[in-house]
Design a protein around this motif. Structure first.
Motif, PDB file in Angstrom:
ATOM      1  N   CYS A 143      38.118  49.423  20.096  1.00 12.16           N
ATOM      2  CA  CYS A 143      36.938  48.573  20.043  1.00 12.16           C
ATOM      3  C   CYS A 143      36.147  48.718  21.334  1.00 12.16           C
ATOM      4  O   CYS A 143      36.628  49.277  22.319  1.00 12.16           O
ATOM      5  CB  CYS A 143      37.320  47.108  19.827  1.00 12.16           C
ATOM      6  SG  CYS A 143      38.250  46.402  21.195  1.00 12.16           S
ATOM      7  N   LYS A 144      34.939  48.201  21.324  1.00 11.41           N
ATOM      8  CA  LYS A 144      34.085  48.239  22.497  1.00 11.41           C
ATOM      9  C   LYS A 144      34.370  47.044  23.390  1.00 11.41           C
ATOM     10  O   LYS A 144      34.749  45.982  22.927  1.00 11.41           O
ATOM     11  CB  LYS A 144      32.620  48.253  22.076  1.00 11.41           C
ATOM     12  CG  LYS A 144      32.220  49.485  21.284  1.00 11.41           C
ATOM     13  CD  LYS A 144      30.755  49.433  20.914  1.00 11.41           C
ATOM     14  CE  LYS A 144      30.342  50.670  20.128  1.00 11.41           C
ATOM     15  NZ  LYS A 144      28.911  50.618  19.740  1.00 11.41           N
ATOM     16  N   SER A 145      34.157  47.241  24.681  1.00 12.95           N
ATOM     17  CA  SER A 145      34.387  46.143  25.610  1.00 12.95           C
ATOM     18  C   SER A 145      33.263  45.130  25.514  1.00 12.95           C
ATOM     19  O   SER A 145      32.124  45.459  25.182  1.00 12.95           O
ATOM     20  CB  SER A 145      34.471  46.684  27.037  1.00 12.95           C
ATOM     21  OG  SER A 145      33.256  47.315  27.391  1.00 12.95           O
ATOM     22  N   GLY A 146      33.590  43.862  25.790  1.00 10.13           N
ATOM     23  CA  GLY A 146      32.587  42.822  25.843  1.00 10.13           C
ATOM     24  C   GLY A 146      32.345  42.464  27.291  1.00 10.13           C
ATOM     25  O   GLY A 146      31.381  42.893  27.913  1.00 10.13           O
ATOM     26  N   PHE A 147      33.260  41.698  27.866  1.00  5.01           N
ATOM     27  CA  PHE A 147      33.223  41.387  29.292  1.00  5.01           C
ATOM     28  C   PHE A 147      34.143  42.341  30.039  1.00  5.01           C
ATOM     29  O   PHE A 147      35.295  42.530  29.652  1.00  5.01           O
ATOM     30  CB  PHE A 147      33.712  39.954  29.545  1.00  5.01           C
ATOM     31  CG  PHE A 147      32.755  38.893  29.072  1.00  5.01           C
ATOM     32  CD1 PHE A 147      31.648  38.547  29.840  1.00  5.01           C
ATOM     33  CD2 PHE A 147      32.961  38.241  27.876  1.00  5.01           C
ATOM     34  CE1 PHE A 147      30.772  37.567  29.417  1.00  5.01           C
ATOM     35  CE2 PHE A 147      32.083  37.260  27.440  1.00  5.01           C
ATOM     36  CZ  PHE A 147      30.984  36.920  28.211  1.00  5.01           C
ATOM     37  N   VAL A 148      33.640  42.916  31.109  1.00  6.51           N
ATOM     38  CA  VAL A 148      34.462  43.689  32.027  1.00  6.51           C
ATOM     39  C   VAL A 148      34.337  43.014  33.386  1.00  6.51           C
ATOM     40  O   VAL A 148      33.232  42.810  33.888  1.00  6.51           O
ATOM     41  CB  VAL A 148      34.007  45.153  32.113  1.00  6.51           C
ATOM     42  CG1 VAL A 148      34.824  45.906  33.159  1.00  6.51           C
ATOM     43  CG2 VAL A 148      34.154  45.829  30.752  1.00  6.51           C
ATOM     44  N   ALA A 149      35.478  42.648  33.968  1.00  8.45           N
ATOM     45  CA  ALA A 149      35.450  41.864  35.202  1.00  8.45           C
ATOM     46  C   ALA A 149      36.436  42.429  36.212  1.00  8.45           C
ATOM     47  O   ALA A 149      37.425  43.078  35.858  1.00  8.45           O
ATOM     48  CB  ALA A 149      35.791  40.405  34.900  1.00  8.45           C
ATOM     49  N   TRP A 150      36.138  42.158  37.492  1.00  8.27           N
ATOM     50  CA  TRP A 150      37.018  42.536  38.588  1.00  8.27           C
ATOM     51  C   TRP A 150      37.200  41.318  39.478  1.00  8.27           C
ATOM     52  O   TRP A 150      36.230  40.620  39.813  1.00  8.27           O
ATOM     53  CB  TRP A 150      36.404  43.669  39.413  1.00  8.27           C
ATOM     54  CG  TRP A 150      36.089  44.877  38.596  1.00  8.27           C
ATOM     55  CD1 TRP A 150      36.905  45.917  38.288  1.00  8.27           C
ATOM     56  CD2 TRP A 150      34.843  45.156  37.949  1.00  8.27           C
ATOM     57  NE1 TRP A 150      36.264  46.825  37.499  1.00  8.27           N
ATOM     58  CE2 TRP A 150      34.994  46.377  37.272  1.00  8.27           C
ATOM     59  CE3 TRP A 150      33.618  44.481  37.869  1.00  8.27           C
ATOM     60  CZ2 TRP A 150      33.963  46.960  36.522  1.00  8.27           C
ATOM     61  CZ3 TRP A 150      32.596  45.045  37.123  1.00  8.27           C
ATOM     62  CH2 TRP A 150      32.771  46.269  36.465  1.00  8.27           C
ATOM     63  N   GLY A 151      38.432  41.052  39.883  1.00 12.56           N
ATOM     64  CA  GLY A 151      38.703  39.882  40.695  1.00 12.56           C
ATOM     65  C   GLY A 151      39.363  40.217  42.025  1.00 12.56           C
ATOM     66  O   GLY A 151      40.237  41.089  42.094  1.00 12.56           O
ATOM     67  N   ASP A 152      38.915  39.542  43.053  1.00 13.86           N
ATOM     68  CA  ASP A 152      39.518  39.625  44.380  1.00 13.86           C
ATOM     69  C   ASP A 152      39.884  38.193  44.770  1.00 13.86           C
ATOM     70  O   ASP A 152      39.068  37.462  45.323  1.00 13.86           O
ATOM     71  CB  ASP A 152      38.537  40.235  45.382  1.00 13.86           C
ATOM     72  CG  ASP A 152      39.102  40.303  46.801  1.00 13.86           C
ATOM     73  OD1 ASP A 152      40.198  39.753  47.039  1.00 13.86           O
ATOM     74  OD2 ASP A 152      38.437  40.895  47.675  1.00 13.86           O
TER      75      ASP A 152
END
Length: 377
Positions: A143-152
């Motif tokens: 499937c296609k991504s919806g939200f892509v996030a990176w956390g620090d």
């Protein structure tokens, strides 16, 4: 689908699928650019409607409201003219000037010490980087991504991105601690340099950092995040307050738009004259009583949970504060934001059904109190 990665090494931390084949009993998520949404809603409001929906809305620009007398439904425009209305909806946002007329007290809005950088980039340019290209595709290709996030977590930074305009544009939002000299004028969109943004994101993976330079120098804006004490009621006299003017919330769960849509559904149901105009028991006052009964619990739930942060279920005192307004189910302790249990509470709610049931229940109470329902003459 939600994909969340560690900011430094791009290790996958969370993957959650919420597409139409996931078995969920609620609608799919939609990623929409704010400007496109505003333009679309305006077109729907001003276009010719059928007889049931009523005449098109007359949008009047450049007519600033200076004062609202909530009890009488009277407004004074900045040019000195007065107007009388059956209902006044206050919806002037987080920096509402009219909320003081509504509450009778100074506004309680205050800065949180957190801000957001926002900018747009072309997905064509994003896909030129082989690392970024892989991040925006499901590793299994299902499937296609919806939200892509990176956390620090160490530096308290969360970078969220999502595609809009048919997947052509990528919207980026970076929540961070407010920097010195950053947006002091309290504008919705204060300019910020790429160097400033890059400085905040120096711990992030080089490929992710590239997206800071994929927009023009004047393309990155910032604004502060605010909180306000919860309101006990959203209704006063012939006025009601909605949106950020009623419940400023942090973007922790992206719930602001959700509760706004719910509120619109409530208003549509309460003022559907085709179904209830024949009953004179449904005065404006009674409609607004039902509005308060429906919206205060849901809106304050979304606001208080969002303002407490991603770990709000573990923050002491937050659940007790929520329970002052909301008695429904909550996610279990330890539920991650956007997990199935979490989404069921914030996004599965059917406000049309809830409003109809509340109106039916109220009608029965009124019928029993009056002995019978009185028809309009």
């Amino acid at each position: 689908m939600l994909l969340q990665y560690n900011a430094t090494d791009l290790k996958l931390l969370q993957k959650d699928y919420y597409g139409p084949d996931s078995g969920a009993e609620w609608s799919r998520f939609w990623s929409v650019h704010r400007v496109d949404l505003h333009n679309g809603l305006r077109e729907l409001a001003i276009q010719a409607q059928d007889k049931i929906l009523g005449p098109p809305v007359d949008v009047k620009l450049g007519q600033e409201i200076a004062v609202v007398d909530c009890e009488t439904g009277t407004i004074r425009l900045k040019d000195g003219r007065w107007e009388q209305h059956d209902l006044v909806v206050i919806a002037d946002g987080a920096h509402s000037r009219l909320i003081e007329d509504f509450t009778g007290n100074p506004s309680t809005v205050h800065r949180t010490g957190r801000s957001i950088y926002r900018w747009l980039v072309s997905m064509d340019e994003v896909n030129t980087d082989p690392v970024l290209q892989k991040l925006y595709a499901d590793p299994q290709g299902t499937c296609k991504s919806g939200f892509v996030a990176w956390g620090d977590k160490e530096n308290r930074i969360l970078w969220v991105s999502y595609k809009c305009r048919g997947g052509q544009v990528l919207n980026n939002a970076v929540v961070h601690d407010t920097q010195t000299g950053e947006g002091e004028e309290d504008l919705w969109q204060s300019p910020v340099s790429r160097e400033q943004v890059f400085k905040v994101l120096q711990s992030f993976h080089p490929s992710v950092q590239k997206m800071v330079y994929m927009t023009s120098e004047d393309g990155i804006k910032t604004h502060h995040l605010y909180k306000r004490l919860p309101l006990q009621s959203f209704v006063r006299g012939k006025a009601l307050v909605v949106g950020d003017a009623a419940h400023v919330m942090m973007p922790t769960h992206a719930a602001g738009a959700g509760v706004a849509i719910e509120t619109a559904a409530t208003l549509e149901t309460l003022f559907d004259f085709s179904g209830i105009r024949e009953k004179n028991t449904w005065t404006m006052e009674r409609r607004l009583e039902v509005f308060d009964k429906l919206r205060v619990p849901r809106c304050n739930l979304a606001m208080l949970s969002s303002n407490a942060g991603p770990d709000w279920l573990q923050v002491p005192g937050v659940e007790n504060e929520i329970r002052k307004y909301y008695s429904g189910p909550l996610p279990p302790a330890g539920a991650m934001p956007y997990s199935s249990a979490f989404r069921d509470v914030l996004f599965k709610h059917d406000e049309y059904q809830a409003a109809k049931e509340c109106m039916d229940k109220t009608a029965k109470i009124l019928s029993g109190r009056d002995g019978k329902e009185t028809e309009d003459k």
